[in-house]
Scaffold this motif. Structure first.
Motif, PDB file in Angstrom:
ATOM      1  N   LYS A 102       0.811  -1.205   0.000  1.00 25.51           N
ATOM      2  CA  LYS A 102       0.000   0.000   0.000  1.00 25.51           C
ATOM      3  C   LYS A 102       0.851   1.265   0.000  1.00 25.51           C
ATOM      4  O   LYS A 102       0.494   2.275  -0.604  1.00 25.51           O
ATOM      5  CB  LYS A 102      -0.934   0.004   1.216  1.00 25.51           C
ATOM      6  CG  LYS A 102      -1.948  -1.142   1.198  1.00 25.51           C
ATOM      7  CD  LYS A 102      -2.803  -1.125   2.449  1.00 25.51           C
ATOM      8  CE  LYS A 102      -3.806  -2.281   2.445  1.00 25.51           C
ATOM      9  NZ  LYS A 102      -4.628  -2.296   3.685  1.00 25.51           N
ATOM     10  N   VAL A 103       1.981   1.218   0.717  1.00 23.37           N
ATOM     11  CA  VAL A 103       2.870   2.377   0.805  1.00 23.37           C
ATOM     12  C   VAL A 103       4.300   1.927   0.548  1.00 23.37           C
ATOM     13  O   VAL A 103       4.801   1.016   1.227  1.00 23.37           O
ATOM     14  CB  VAL A 103       2.786   3.055   2.192  1.00 23.37           C
ATOM     15  CG1 VAL A 103       3.721   4.265   2.243  1.00 23.37           C
ATOM     16  CG2 VAL A 103       1.364   3.476   2.508  1.00 23.37           C
ATOM     17  N   ALA A 106      10.139   4.397  -0.337  1.00 20.05           N
ATOM     18  CA  ALA A 106      10.907   5.328  -1.168  1.00 20.05           C
ATOM     19  C   ALA A 106      10.104   6.575  -1.516  1.00 20.05           C
ATOM     20  O   ALA A 106      10.680   7.643  -1.781  1.00 20.05           O
ATOM     21  CB  ALA A 106      11.358   4.623  -2.451  1.00 20.05           C
ATOM     22  N   GLU A 107       8.772   6.473  -1.498  1.00 19.60           N
ATOM     23  CA  GLU A 107       7.915   7.613  -1.832  1.00 19.60           C
ATOM     24  C   GLU A 107       7.767   8.592  -0.671  1.00 19.60           C
ATOM     25  O   GLU A 107       7.252   9.695  -0.857  1.00 19.60           O
ATOM     26  CB  GLU A 107       6.534   7.109  -2.255  1.00 19.60           C
ATOM     27  CG  GLU A 107       6.573   6.227  -3.506  1.00 19.60           C
ATOM     28  CD  GLU A 107       5.226   5.601  -3.800  1.00 19.60           C
ATOM     29  OE1 GLU A 107       4.278   5.816  -3.011  1.00 19.60           O
ATOM     30  OE2 GLU A 107       5.110   4.884  -4.816  1.00 19.60           O
ATOM     31  N   LEU A 108       8.228   8.204   0.519  1.00 21.70           N
ATOM     32  CA  LEU A 108       8.056   9.049   1.706  1.00 21.70           C
ATOM     33  C   LEU A 108       9.268   9.920   2.010  1.00 21.70           C
ATOM     34  O   LEU A 108       9.185  10.819   2.848  1.00 21.70           O
ATOM     35  CB  LEU A 108       7.763   8.166   2.934  1.00 21.70           C
ATOM     36  CG  LEU A 108       6.608   7.164   2.830  1.00 21.70           C
ATOM     37  CD1 LEU A 108       6.470   6.387   4.136  1.00 21.70           C
ATOM     38  CD2 LEU A 108       5.307   7.876   2.480  1.00 21.70           C
ATOM     39  N   VAL A 139       5.460  -3.145   9.180  1.00 18.99           N
ATOM     40  CA  VAL A 139       6.633  -2.300   8.922  1.00 18.99           C
ATOM     41  C   VAL A 139       6.761  -1.950   7.449  1.00 18.99           C
ATOM     42  O   VAL A 139       6.350  -2.709   6.562  1.00 18.99           O
ATOM     43  CB  VAL A 139       7.940  -2.993   9.383  1.00 18.99           C
ATOM     44  CG1 VAL A 139       7.930  -3.216  10.876  1.00 18.99           C
ATOM     45  CG2 VAL A 139       8.181  -4.294   8.638  1.00 18.99           C
ATOM     46  N   LEU A 140       7.330  -0.766   7.212  1.00 15.97           N
ATOM     47  CA  LEU A 140       7.797  -0.374   5.884  1.00 15.97           C
ATOM     48  C   LEU A 140       9.312  -0.546   5.906  1.00 15.97           C
ATOM     49  O   LEU A 140       9.968  -0.181   6.880  1.00 15.97           O
ATOM     50  CB  LEU A 140       7.436   1.072   5.573  1.00 15.97           C
ATOM     51  CG  LEU A 140       5.961   1.475   5.702  1.00 15.97           C
ATOM     52  CD1 LEU A 140       5.794   2.952   5.367  1.00 15.97           C
ATOM     53  CD2 LEU A 140       5.088   0.612   4.815  1.00 15.97           C
ATOM     54  N   LEU A 141       9.874  -1.089   4.828  1.00 16.84           N
ATOM     55  CA  LEU A 141      11.305  -1.404   4.825  1.00 16.84           C
ATOM     56  C   LEU A 141      11.968  -0.902   3.548  1.00 16.84           C
ATOM     57  O   LEU A 141      11.419  -1.032   2.448  1.00 16.84           O
ATOM     58  CB  LEU A 141      11.507  -2.913   4.953  1.00 16.84           C
ATOM     59  CG  LEU A 141      12.947  -3.403   5.154  1.00 16.84           C
ATOM     60  CD1 LEU A 141      13.488  -2.938   6.513  1.00 16.84           C
ATOM     61  CD2 LEU A 141      13.008  -4.932   5.065  1.00 16.84           C
ATOM     62  N   ASN A 245       5.676  -7.301   1.806  1.00 17.43           N
ATOM     63  CA  ASN A 245       4.900  -7.034   0.585  1.00 17.43           C
ATOM     64  C   ASN A 245       5.771  -7.123  -0.670  1.00 17.43           C
ATOM     65  O   ASN A 245       5.822  -6.209  -1.487  1.00 17.43           O
ATOM     66  CB  ASN A 245       4.251  -5.654   0.660  1.00 17.43           C
ATOM     67  CG  ASN A 245       3.362  -5.491   1.879  1.00 17.43           C
ATOM     68  OD1 ASN A 245       3.732  -4.827   2.841  1.00 17.43           O
ATOM     69  ND2 ASN A 245       2.193  -6.103   1.848  1.00 17.43           N
ATOM     70  N   SER A 246       6.459  -8.247  -0.807  1.00 16.85           N
ATOM     71  CA  SER A 246       7.343  -8.434  -1.960  1.00 16.85           C
ATOM     72  C   SER A 246       7.142  -9.827  -2.557  1.00 16.85           C
ATOM     73  O   SER A 246       6.521 -10.699  -1.937  1.00 16.85           O
ATOM     74  CB  SER A 246       8.811  -8.241  -1.568  1.00 16.85           C
ATOM     75  OG  SER A 246       9.246  -9.298  -0.732  1.00 16.85           O
TER      76      SER A 246
END
Length: 334
Positions: A102-103, A106-108, A139-141, A245-246
């Motif tokens: 969803k997020v 790299a876009e943040l 988590v976002l990684l 999410n990969s």
């Protein structure tokens, strides 16, 4: 004669000064994360941040030039992916994201992509993180990929060789909103036959559809004819990992076996270091028969040894010159 011997020594000394890459090249620069007060785990050297929705956070990286001349560093913030070896990869910038993401981290993040450092200079470089409005669990990684920018005057061959030997740093970046533990979910998607390095493979797409890291992943894959219990080929892998999410394509070598047209079943038993277990099964169709594939032994193409050739040429020319001088001197005496 002493002068002649001196000439030979000088020739050998010159050939020994031919350019070569030293370990010192890898130490041309170094980087360090400056951990902010929002650091969730102070015992790690990478960014592990706990941030609220819509929060803005400034972070910084200390970059040092260890050489006596100016250098330029190139930086990129990449969302973590999983490569075909089952390893979490922070260096790839052009990877198709899994549809479950969803997020993308790299876009943040915004900040400079090139930093020039004077000789022996240390600089603190700031980056800005802007969190999404909605809260999320898990988590976002990702990571900061930092490498030395190469000389723009290099020719194409030199540049390709330099990229191949590129030395880089990665500083991890992990962001979470909450403490809620998310259980990874493994899914088996598209399966197809393919060829790579003169081998026929089954390529099975494995997906981690949750915002959770999978570590210590063990996989045992078994290929059978649909409706049969007879195993055609098996694959066992250990100590794999998957980014949140990969997805990645798991290559299964057919080991020179033939596959006729028809329906097949791939069964995958998997587990991770936290004892999560998955049992995955998927049928697929082989529409074009795969013949028994004999591996071809190929000899890797060797680069022409220019340095050695030039060195030998110089030595041969020097010896000819010495021989001519000896003959001329002897003729004068006679």
């Amino acid at each position: 004669m002493k002068k002649i011997i001196s000439c030979i020594i000088i020739v050998f000394a010159c050939t020994s000064l031919m350019p070569y890459v030293t370990q010192a090249d890898a130490m041309a620069f170094n980087v360090k994360a400056i951990l902010p007060t929002t650091q969730n785990n102070p015992d790690v050297s990478y960014f592990d941040l706990r941030l609220k929705p819509a929060a803005k956070q400034k972070i910084a990286i200390e970059m040092s030039n260890n050489t006596a001349k100016a250098i330029t560093l190139k930086t990129a913030v990449n969302t973590a992916s999983t490569n075909s070896n089952g390893v979490i990869d922070y260096s790839a910038s052009k990877v198709k994201q899994d549809k479950s993401m969803k997020v993308a981290i790299a876009e943040l993040v915004t900040g400079p992509t090139q930093i020039t450092l004077k000789a022996n200079e240390t600089k603190t470089v700031a980056y800005q993180i802007k969190m999404p409005q909605e809260s999320f669990d898990g988590v976002l990684l990702g990571g900061f990929y930092i490498a030395k920018k190469q000389d723009e005057q290099m020719n194409e061959t030199e540049e390709k060789q330099q990229i191949k030997n590129e030395f880089s740093y990665v500083i991890g970046l992990k962001i979470s909103n909450t403490d809620k533990k998310i259980i990874p979910k493994l899914a088996l998607n598209a399966i197809a036959t393919t060829e790579k390095n003169d081998k026929t493979l089954i390529a099975a797409t494995l997906r981690n559809t949750q915002a959770a890291i999978i570590s210590g992943l063990k996989i045992e894959a078994k290929l059978t004819k649909k409706g049969s219990e007879k195993t055609i080929v098996t694959l066992k892998k250990e100590q794999l990992g998957m980014a949140p999410n990969s997805a990645f394509s798991l290559p299964i070598d057919l080991e020179k076996r033939a596959l006729s047209n028809g329906e097949y079943t791939l069964t995958v038993a998997a587990s991770d270091k936290t004892n999560n277990k998955w049992q995955l099964t998927k049928d697929f169709t082989v529409s074009q028969a795969v013949t028994a594939h004999e591996e071809q032994t190929t000899t890797p193409k060797q680069a022409f040894p220019w340095t050695l050739t030039i060195s030998v040429g110089i030595i041969v020319i020097a010896l000819i010159v010495v021989l001519v001088l000896v003959i001329v001197r002897k003729n004068k005496r006679n």
